[in-house]
Design a protein around this motif. Structure first.
Motif, PDB file in Angstrom:
ATOM      1  N   ILE A   1      29.836  47.370  10.327  1.00 51.94           N
ATOM      2  CA  ILE A   1      29.731  46.211  10.883  1.00 51.94           C
ATOM      3  C   ILE A   1      29.923  46.147  12.628  1.00 51.94           C
ATOM      4  CG2 ILE A   1      30.193  43.803  11.080  1.00 51.94           C
ATOM      5  CD1 ILE A   1      30.619  43.873   7.918  1.00 51.94           C
ATOM      6  N   GLU A   2      31.130  46.732  12.714  1.00 50.62           N
ATOM      7  CA  GLU A   2      31.660  46.880  14.269  1.00 50.62           C
ATOM      8  C   GLU A   2      30.601  47.767  14.982  1.00 50.62           C
ATOM      9  OE1 GLU A   2      35.420  48.766  13.727  1.00 50.62           O
ATOM     10  OE2 GLU A   2      36.538  46.712  13.508  1.00 50.62           O
ATOM     11  N   GLU A   3      30.211  48.881  14.580  1.00 49.05           N
ATOM     12  CA  GLU A   3      29.109  49.808  15.210  1.00 49.05           C
ATOM     13  C   GLU A   3      28.038  48.949  15.476  1.00 49.05           C
ATOM     14  OE1 GLU A   3      28.477  53.078  12.977  1.00 49.05           O
ATOM     15  OE2 GLU A   3      30.608  53.939  13.313  1.00 49.05           O
ATOM     16  N   ARG A   4      27.343  48.203  14.470  1.00 52.12           N
ATOM     17  CA  ARG A   4      26.391  47.427  14.800  1.00 52.12           C
ATOM     18  C   ARG A   4      26.433  46.063  15.957  1.00 52.12           C
ATOM     19  NH1 ARG A   4      22.385  47.732  10.302  1.00 52.12           N
ATOM     20  NH2 ARG A   4      22.890  49.329   8.760  1.00 52.12           N
ATOM     21  N   THR A   5      27.730  45.482  15.572  1.00 50.37           N
ATOM     22  CA  THR A   5      28.137  44.342  16.520  1.00 50.37           C
ATOM     23  C   THR A   5      27.891  45.045  18.034  1.00 50.37           C
ATOM     24  OG1 THR A   5      29.296  43.466  14.770  1.00 50.37           O
ATOM     25  CG2 THR A   5      29.853  42.802  17.200  1.00 50.37           C
ATOM     26  N   GLU A   6      28.485  46.137  18.380  1.00 51.01           N
ATOM     27  CA  GLU A   6      28.625  46.520  19.737  1.00 51.01           C
ATOM     28  C   GLU A   6      27.184  46.872  20.177  1.00 51.01           C
ATOM     29  OE1 GLU A   6      31.245  49.780  19.382  1.00 51.01           O
ATOM     30  OE2 GLU A   6      33.161  48.920  19.045  1.00 51.01           O
ATOM     31  N   LEU A   7      26.333  47.383  19.345  1.00 48.36           N
ATOM     32  CA  LEU A   7      25.052  47.786  19.887  1.00 48.36           C
ATOM     33  C   LEU A   7      24.219  46.290  20.174  1.00 48.36           C
ATOM     34  CD1 LEU A   7      24.049  50.479  17.309  1.00 48.36           C
ATOM     35  CD2 LEU A   7      24.350  50.759  19.772  1.00 48.36           C
ATOM     36  N   LEU A   8      24.265  45.518  19.402  1.00 50.92           N
ATOM     37  CA  LEU A   8      23.897  44.107  19.358  1.00 50.92           C
ATOM     38  C   LEU A   8      24.534  43.524  20.881  1.00 50.92           C
ATOM     39  CD1 LEU A   8      23.706  42.912  15.668  1.00 50.92           C
ATOM     40  CD2 LEU A   8      21.702  43.471  17.369  1.00 50.92           C
ATOM     41  N   MET A   9      25.604  43.613  21.125  1.00 50.78           N
ATOM     42  CA  MET A   9      26.470  43.108  22.394  1.00 50.78           C
ATOM     43  C   MET A   9      25.839  43.702  23.667  1.00 50.78           C
ATOM     44  SD  MET A   9      30.035  42.122  21.139  1.00 50.78           S
ATOM     45  CE  MET A   9      30.572  41.651  22.784  1.00 50.78           C
ATOM     46  N   LEU A  10      25.495  45.168  23.364  1.00 49.13           N
ATOM     47  CA  LEU A  10      24.820  45.768  24.610  1.00 49.13           C
ATOM     48  C   LEU A  10      23.479  45.234  24.960  1.00 49.13           C
ATOM     49  CD1 LEU A  10      26.211  49.617  23.819  1.00 49.13           C
ATOM     50  CD2 LEU A  10      26.849  47.951  25.490  1.00 49.13           C
TER      51      LEU A  10
ATOM     52  N   VAL B   1      26.196  41.544  10.225  1.00 47.59           N
ATOM     53  CA  VAL B   1      26.394  41.337   8.858  1.00 47.59           C
ATOM     54  C   VAL B   1      24.979  41.021   7.891  1.00 47.59           C
ATOM     55  CG1 VAL B   1      27.255  39.688   7.097  1.00 47.59           C
ATOM     56  CG2 VAL B   1      28.868  40.304   8.864  1.00 47.59           C
ATOM     57  N   LYS B   2      24.116  40.346   8.920  1.00 47.71           N
ATOM     58  CA  LYS B   2      22.833  40.071   8.261  1.00 47.71           C
ATOM     59  C   LYS B   2      22.053  41.645   7.864  1.00 47.71           C
ATOM     60  CE  LYS B   2      18.570  37.478   8.671  1.00 47.71           C
ATOM     61  NZ  LYS B   2      17.873  36.492   9.579  1.00 47.71           N
ATOM     62  N   GLN B   3      22.108  42.446   9.016  1.00 46.61           N
ATOM     63  CA  GLN B   3      21.510  43.753   8.948  1.00 46.61           C
ATOM     64  C   GLN B   3      22.122  44.498   7.743  1.00 46.61           C
ATOM     65  OE1 GLN B   3      21.256  45.406  12.658  1.00 46.61           O
ATOM     66  NE2 GLN B   3      20.213  43.727  13.660  1.00 46.61           N
ATOM     67  N   MET B   4      23.428  44.371   7.240  1.00 43.02           N
ATOM     68  CA  MET B   4      23.925  45.295   6.376  1.00 43.02           C
ATOM     69  C   MET B   4      23.399  45.072   4.940  1.00 43.02           C
ATOM     70  SD  MET B   4      26.405  47.014   7.578  1.00 43.02           S
ATOM     71  CE  MET B   4      27.494  47.467   6.276  1.00 43.02           C
TER      72      MET B   4
ATOM     73  N   GLY C   1      22.719  42.464  24.929  1.00 42.61           N
ATOM     74  CA  GLY C   1      22.731  41.006  25.504  1.00 42.61           C
ATOM     75  C   GLY C   1      23.048  39.857  24.743  1.00 42.61           C
ATOM     76  N   ASN C   2      23.747  40.182  23.581  1.00 39.51           N
ATOM     77  CA  ASN C   2      23.729  39.196  22.660  1.00 39.51           C
ATOM     78  C   ASN C   2      25.179  38.662  22.613  1.00 39.51           C
ATOM     79  OD1 ASN C   2      21.412  38.936  20.529  1.00 39.51           O
ATOM     80  ND2 ASN C   2      21.718  41.052  20.612  1.00 39.51           N
ATOM     81  N   ALA C   3      25.642  37.517  22.499  1.00 34.50           N
ATOM     82  CA  ALA C   3      26.743  36.963  22.440  1.00 34.50           C
ATOM     83  C   ALA C   3      27.671  37.519  21.105  1.00 34.50           C
ATOM     84  CB  ALA C   3      26.777  35.378  22.477  1.00 34.50           C
ATOM     85  N   GLU C   4      29.003  37.545  21.645  1.00 33.46           N
ATOM     86  CA  GLU C   4      29.596  38.259  20.225  1.00 33.46           C
ATOM     87  C   GLU C   4      29.547  37.493  18.991  1.00 33.46           C
ATOM     88  OE1 GLU C   4      34.445  38.538  19.359  1.00 33.46           O
ATOM     89  OE2 GLU C   4      33.951  38.498  21.431  1.00 33.46           O
ATOM     90  N   GLU C   5      29.785  36.324  18.852  1.00 34.26           N
ATOM     91  CA  GLU C   5      29.446  35.740  17.374  1.00 34.26           C
ATOM     92  C   GLU C   5      27.880  35.922  17.050  1.00 34.26           C
ATOM     93  OE1 GLU C   5      30.653  31.469  15.105  1.00 34.26           O
ATOM     94  OE2 GLU C   5      31.277  31.720  17.084  1.00 34.26           O
ATOM     95  N   PRO C   6      27.063  35.540  17.714  1.00 37.08           N
ATOM     96  CA  PRO C   6      25.716  35.772  17.098  1.00 37.08           C
ATOM     97  C   PRO C   6      25.688  37.207  16.679  1.00 37.08           C
ATOM     98  CG  PRO C   6      25.447  34.312  19.056  1.00 37.08           C
ATOM     99  CD  PRO C   6      27.079  34.881  18.945  1.00 37.08           C
ATOM    100  N   ALA C   7      25.970  38.080  17.412  1.00 33.06           N
ATOM    101  CA  ALA C   7      26.086  39.486  17.336  1.00 33.06           C
ATOM    102  C   ALA C   7      26.862  40.073  15.799  1.00 33.06           C
ATOM    103  CB  ALA C   7      26.737  40.307  18.366  1.00 33.06           C
ATOM    104  N   VAL C   8      27.905  39.172  15.660  1.00 34.88           N
ATOM    105  CA  VAL C   8      28.635  39.741  14.511  1.00 34.88           C
ATOM    106  C   VAL C   8      27.757  39.069  13.073  1.00 34.88           C
ATOM    107  CG1 VAL C   8      30.675  39.229  12.931  1.00 34.88           C
ATOM    108  CG2 VAL C   8      30.763  39.484  15.506  1.00 34.88           C
ATOM    109  N   GLN C   9      26.973  37.938  13.216  1.00 35.38           N
ATOM    110  CA  GLN C   9      26.398  37.292  12.504  1.00 35.38           C
ATOM    111  C   GLN C   9      25.161  38.189  11.955  1.00 35.38           C
ATOM    112  OE1 GLN C   9      25.773  33.561  13.738  1.00 35.38           O
ATOM    113  NE2 GLN C   9      27.842  32.575  12.667  1.00 35.38           N
ATOM    114  N   GLU C  10      24.475  38.587  13.240  1.00 37.41           N
ATOM    115  CA  GLU C  10      23.191  39.297  12.879  1.00 37.41           C
ATOM    116  C   GLU C  10      23.762  40.910  12.345  1.00 37.41           C
ATOM    117  OE1 GLU C  10      19.421  40.737  12.774  1.00 37.41           O
ATOM    118  OE2 GLU C  10      20.360  38.490  12.941  1.00 37.41           O
TER     119      GLU C  10
END
Length: 440
Positions: free
Chosen positions: A38-47, A60-63, A49-58
């Motif tokens: 989840i942390e790896e996916r979150t970092e990629l999504l934030m790179l 988790v959804k991708q898992m 341009g996504n904000a932190e909380e939406p990136a975390v939610q996305e």
């Protein structure tokens, strides 16, 4: 950046996954692994341009669906039954029961009903096997020290109060129960206890000396005192194997080996007359000491490929129900049958070795090592003894020869093996010192 594990969506996801996995000991490792993804996916999504909380939610959804992930992880970490080992055990037991039935019908032994007696002990042993299979073997570890001490006390008690057999006190009576304390029982108990005691990798210099004296020299002395030469050798080999697997230090292992072999050499020197008589039986088949080897050689050579038939009498073979069961089976059922028995034994030993190779719990691995040493020697020596390669010694053939306490103990040892294999995927990898788990 706020830690990902603090988000409720992540916590809910991990909880729903772990709810599907019954092996609770694996939950921390599963959580850590999924959290890393989840942390790896979150970092990629934030790179991106996504904000932190939406990136975390996305992320988790991708898992994927947590229940589906949990079910697949449960299948990966559920209890396992080693059917291969169980089938080989059944084959050896059937051979033993068939051999006992043949001995009964031959009518050459003073005692009778070997088949019924062996069947009763098999059923008792089967109960022990089932109980140990479901028992979590790791609970035994905390009793290792006291088990070793009690076993030494019982061995010393046998020396003073045991039943004298052929000039040695080997058996201890507890009412109607007869225990070969200075034989298979003590070897199994001492090595099982040693598997859970402080490993050699944690010994200091002086502590190492005390451990060698207590766990190495003292048992050797007790075995030598009782003339249990075969079991002395089995214990020394098991002790050295345990020491080597816990700390693969060549210098320390060399010192232990020298001490052990020096003690063994001294014991053998004091028993040299007995040993010379045994060796005479191997080199001089025409002398009195070679009678046992001579009748066994005659029985095996006269068997042919298909043997003399079921229940063929041969009153000359001594101890046909225990020490000489293998040459008797060859005599009755032929060389092909003897080869088949040998192949089953080798497959059984190979399967035990393969179990050891897939474990990542050091305690379980040590137990399997001990069982391989004890059962391995007791399975192989009767075969090579029956072929005339080594002089005859008093050593039963596990699962095949007649025996009471030993048969129950051997079945219990297999139950312990199955218990260890059952949990091989249910123990976190960080708990052991061995290599990562492989597929069996």
């Amino acid at each position: 950046m706020r830690p990902v594990e603090e988000y409720k969506v992540v916590q809910d996801f991990l909880s729903r996954v772990c709810k599907q996995v019954r092996a609770r000991t694996m939950h921390p490792e599963i959580r850590e692994e999924l959290l890393g993804h989840i942390e790896e996916r979150t970092e990629l999504l934030m790179l991106e341009g996504n904000a932190e909380e939406p990136a975390v939610q996305e992320a988790v959804k991708q898992m994927g669906a947590p229940e589906e992930i949990g079910k697949s992880l449960h299948l990966a970490h559920r209890p396992q039954l080693d059917w291969k080992l169980l089938v080989l055990l059944v084959l050896m037991t059937m051979i033993g029961l068939f051999g006992a039935l043949s001995i009964d019908n031959a009518g050459t032994e003073i005692l009778s009903d070997f088949f019924i007696r062996k069947l009763v002990f098999f059923c008792i042993g089967l109960i022990f096997l089932i109980v140990l299979y479901f028992l979590d073997y790791r609970k035994l570890k905390k009793y290792s020290g006291i088990l070793f001490f009690i076993t030494l006390c019982l061995m010393a008690m046998t020396e003073f109060y045991g039943t004298n057999t052929n000039g040695a006190n080997l058996y201890l009576y507890f009412g109607p129960i007869v225990i070969p304390m200075l034989g298979t029982v003590s070897v199994f108990l001492l090595l099982l206890a040693g598997a859970g005691m402080k490993p050699a990798s944690q010994w200091g210099p002086w502590e190492g000396v005390l451990q060698i004296l207590y766990r190495g020299i003292l048992p050797v002395f007790l075995y030598g005192w009782s003339d249990s030469m075969v079991y002395l050798f089995v214990y020394v080999l098991g002790f050295l194997m345990l020491t080597w697997t816990s700390k693969k230090n060549v210098k320390q292992f060399a010192v232990l080996t020298v001490f052990s072999l020096a003690g063994l050499a001294y014991i053998l020197f004091t028993k040299r007359l007995y040993l010379m008589w045994r060796l005479e039986g191997l080199t001089d088949l025409e002398g009195n000491g070679g009678y046992h080897m001579r009748v066994i050689a005659d029985a095996v050579s006269s068997a042919g490929w298909f043997g003399q038939g079921f229940a063929a009498p041969n009153p000359g073979i001594p101890f046909v129900y225990s020490d000489s069961i293998y040459p008797y089976l060859i005599y009755c059922f032929g060389w092909l049958f003897g080869i088949a028995v040998g192949m089953v034994v080798l497959l059984f030993l190979a399967r035990m070795w393969s179990i050891s190779s897939v474990l990542h719990d050091s305690y379980g691995k040590n137990i399997v090592t001990c069982i391989i040493v004890v059962l391995g020697l007791r399975l192989l020596i009767p075969i090579i003894m029956g072929l005339g390669v080594v002089p005859p010694v008093s050593l039963d053939f596990p699962f095949i020869s007649y025996g009471g306490t030993n048969q129950i103990l051997d079945m219990a040892a297999v139950g312990l093996l199955l218990s260890i294999y059952r949990r091989k995927n249910m123990i976190p990898s960080g708990m052991g010192e061995a290599a990562p788990m492989k597929a069996a």
